[in-house]
Scaffold this active site. Structure first.
Site, mmCIF file in Angstrom:
data_model
loop_
_atom_site.group_PDB
_atom_site.id
_atom_site.type_symbol
_atom_site.label_atom_id
_atom_site.label_comp_id
_atom_site.label_asym_id
_atom_site.label_seq_id
_atom_site.Cartn_x
_atom_site.Cartn_y
_atom_site.Cartn_z
ATOM 1 N N GLU A 185 14.564 -14.794 -0.423
ATOM 2 C CA GLU A 185 14.883 -15.954 0.423
ATOM 3 C C GLU A 185 13.769 -17.000 0.357
ATOM 4 O O GLU A 185 13.932 -18.103 0.859
ATOM 5 C CB GLU A 185 15.034 -15.525 1.888
ATOM 6 C CG GLU A 185 16.222 -14.628 2.142
ATOM 7 C CD GLU A 185 16.143 -14.029 3.543
ATOM 8 O OE1 GLU A 185 15.516 -14.640 4.448
ATOM 9 O OE2 GLU A 185 16.684 -12.929 3.731
ATOM 10 N N ASP A 197 0.833 -1.198 0.000
ATOM 11 C CA ASP A 197 0.000 0.000 0.000
ATOM 12 C C ASP A 197 0.877 1.260 0.000
ATOM 13 O O ASP A 197 1.871 1.333 0.736
ATOM 14 C CB ASP A 197 -0.886 -0.030 1.260
ATOM 15 C CG ASP A 197 -1.990 0.998 1.224
ATOM 16 O OD1 ASP A 197 -2.801 0.953 0.285
ATOM 17 O OD2 ASP A 197 -2.051 1.840 2.149
HETATM 18 C C1 GLC Z 1 -4.413 2.901 -0.745
HETATM 19 C C2 GLC Z 1 -5.606 1.981 -0.700
HETATM 20 C C3 GLC Z 1 -6.792 2.768 -0.268
HETATM 21 C C4 GLC Z 1 -6.524 3.341 1.104
HETATM 22 C C5 GLC Z 1 -5.242 4.167 1.104
HETATM 23 C C6 GLC Z 1 -4.772 4.477 2.500
HETATM 24 O O1 GLC Z 1 -4.532 3.869 -1.696
HETATM 25 O O2 GLC Z 1 -5.786 1.382 -1.958
HETATM 26 O O3 GLC Z 1 -7.959 1.989 -0.234
HETATM 27 O O4 GLC Z 1 -7.595 4.149 1.489
HETATM 28 O O5 GLC Z 1 -4.183 3.456 0.500
HETATM 29 O O6 GLC Z 1 -4.231 3.349 3.108
#
Ligand code: GLC
Length: 543
Positions: A268, A217
């Site tokens: 790994e 993310d």
């Molecule tokens: C990313 C995710 C989204 C989330 C954001 C904050 O963009 O895809 O859904 O709200 O990160 O974590």
């Protein structure tokens, strides 16, 4: 450069691209994104869970995808659909426990599917023990793992939250803390080595349990400008398209070292991979995250953001192939996800939106590299109308209702036409987001019997993609003639072509070989060619 050439194309322009090597698996994988909360509810509480997903693995194997990416499954404060994590090495009891996840991974392997988890390193939940400790004691070690600033009249800089409002909030004792998303998602300070160490433990924790990697993310975040200087430009409230105006917040050079360490950890393990969410405006910058010793893939969002136009699509495809080709990484194509309006609706809704969604997926699956399919897209689900009082997305609330938010693409999956559409084992369970009255018409059970359905199209396309590896592995050339986009690929299974008519008039397509698949059931012959209707795609074999 190539893209500019393409724009000037009169009447057609060809651009050669680099062929992707055949292995390893992730270079050409089709990854199915499971929005866990909305996929299948086994314990009858109206919330999708790991056992529910496990019970639907045969469906995913039948569909023909290669791997699953599961949206966050961690204990969470619930402020942002699970992206506010309290404990990175646990499962939220709403979804099950670690043993359920291990069972899921093992069962998935048995039917030929790999499992990828979502990891959220840019921020934690405000309920994470570190943040709680930092709130209680400003001089604690935990406090240096976030961005705090002493009490003052004004926040430390002009940064804005992506979800609306300032990126700084106050603690009860008057300090400021940084959150680029909601106030419940304080940003971590990656200049503190304890943060990196803890995430490396998290990666190993899950890799040791058999997962095949992670979707990372906000992979373009993590590090911030060392002096937290003001952003230079006017802030644009547009979600996901960050350019130079936010230069101090995103894309700091230090972040690449994190991906080098994570790559070494994955190396790994048995073919584990990392796919990053890198939402930068410049695809050349996005591709840099997938240099050979960094993330295996970075999601390419250009198609997802392009309007329905052959010129825009051609440019998006060429630029991505070009940029990722430079670093030797496959392109990871995306047409939809849990943050974006469903594509049937985005493309105009109704019959037109559906026809375009069908054509678009044939284009995506014909492109070299890897592709991401968002759960429910294979059913042609439109964006659901979620009443304001049922909404959950912080974007809706933080924008004071000005932005609709993302709930409409996150409503539960319809599995059959019974009451409750088979989402929950208990038909009386109240789903966590309301399911529209007519959702049964999109049900898996119904579409599986219908040779002309969206589901059948996806299934056939995935089978043909497998049978003709020239699509995913071949050397592709892209051309555009007016509103018609053609991708021709030469590879291990010979020469194949995908032709998409994005205009409003039928076009005649030369067809020296055979038709492999079409997004329409009506594809009349015209002389020695085919009459391709508007908003339609066809796959051809030239051999
Ligand atoms: C990313 C995710 C989204 C989330 C954001 C904050 O963009 O895809 O859904 O709200 O990160 O974590």
């Amino acid at each position: 450069m190539l893209a500019r050439l393409l724009r000037a194309a009169i009447p057609a322009q060809r651009v050669a691209t680099t062929a992707a090597p055949r292995s390893p698996w992730w270079r050409t994988a089709v990854v199915y994104q499971v929005y866990l909360r909305s996929f299948a509810d086994a314990d009858g509480n109206g919330i999708g869970d790991l056992q529910g997903l496990r019970s639907r693995l045969p469906y995913l194997a039948w569909l023909g995808v290669d791997a699953l990416w599961i949206n966050p499954h961690y204990p969470s404060g619930g402020a942002d659909g699970g992206y506010d994590v309290i404990d990175y090495r646990a499962v939220d009891p709403e979804y099950g426990d670690v043993a359920d996840l291990e069972q899921l991974v093992a069962d998935a392997r048995r039917v030929g599917l790999r499992v990828i988890l979502d990891v959220v390193p840019n921020h934690t939940s405000d309920q994470h023990p570190w943040f709680q400790e930092a709130l209680a004691d400003p001089s604690s070690a935990a406090a240096s793992r976030y961005h705090f600033a002493p009490p003052s009249e004004e926040p430390p800089n002009n940064w804005r939250s992506l979800f609306g409002g300032p990126a700084w909030s106050r603690t009860p004792d008057g300090r400021w803390y940084l959150h680029l998303f909601t106030p419940e998602q304080p940003d971590l300070n990656w200049r503190d080595p304890a943060v990196a160490e803890d995430f490396e433990r998290t990666l190993r924790f899950w890799l040791d349990r058999g997962v095949s990697g992670f979707r990372v993310d906000v992979a373009y975040g993590l590090f911030k400008d060392a002096d937290l200087r003001d952003n230079p430009g006017t802030y644009s409230p547009t979600l996901f398209g960050h350019g130079p105006e936010q230069a101090m917040t995103w894309n700091q050079p230090e972040v690449h070292d994190v991906w080098r360490r994570w790559r070494a950890i994955c190396d790994e393990y048995d073919e584990a991979m990392l796919v990053g969410e890198v939402s930068l405006a410049d695809v050349g910058q996005v591709a840099l995250y997938s240099r050979p010793d960094e993330l295996h893939q970075s999601l390419a969002f250009r198609l997802l953001k392009s309007p329905w136009s052959a010129e825009d699509y051609a440019e998006a495809v060429v630029e991505a192939l070009d940029a990722f080709g430079e670093v030797g990484a496959p392109v990871s194509w995306v047409l939809s996800n849990h943050d974006k309006e469903r594509k049937v609706t985005r493309f105009g809704g109704g019959d037109v939106g559906t026809a375009r969604a069908r054509a678009a997926v044939l284009l995506m699956l014909a492109l070299p590299g890897s592709a991401y399919v968002y759960a429910g897209d294979e059913l042609g689900l439109p964006q659901a109308a979620v009443p304001d009082e049922a909404k959950r997305d912080p974007i809706f609330f933080r924008s004071g209702g000005l932005r609709a938010g993302r709930d409409g693409c996150r409503v539960p999956m319809p599995w059959n036409e019974t009451r409750g559409v088979g989402f929950s084992t208990d038909p009386d369970a109240r789903p966590w987001l309301p399911i529209p009255e007519d959702w049964g018409r999109y049900a898996v059970s119904r579409q599986a019997r219908d040779g002309g359905s969206m589901l059948t199209l996806y299934r056939r396309a995935l089978a043909q993609r497998r049978a003709h590896p020239s699509f995913a592995e071949g050397e592709a050339s892209v051309s555009r003639q007016g509103d018609v986009l053609t991708v021709r690929s030469v590879g291990p299974s010979g020469t194949v072509r995908c032709v998409v008519n994005m205009g409003s008039q039928p076009v005649v397509v030369r067809c020296p070989g055979s038709v492999l698949l079409s997004s329409t059931t009506r594809l009349p012959r015209s002389g020695d060619g085919l009459a391709l209707p508007p908003d339609t795609a066809v796959w051809l074999s030239e051999d």
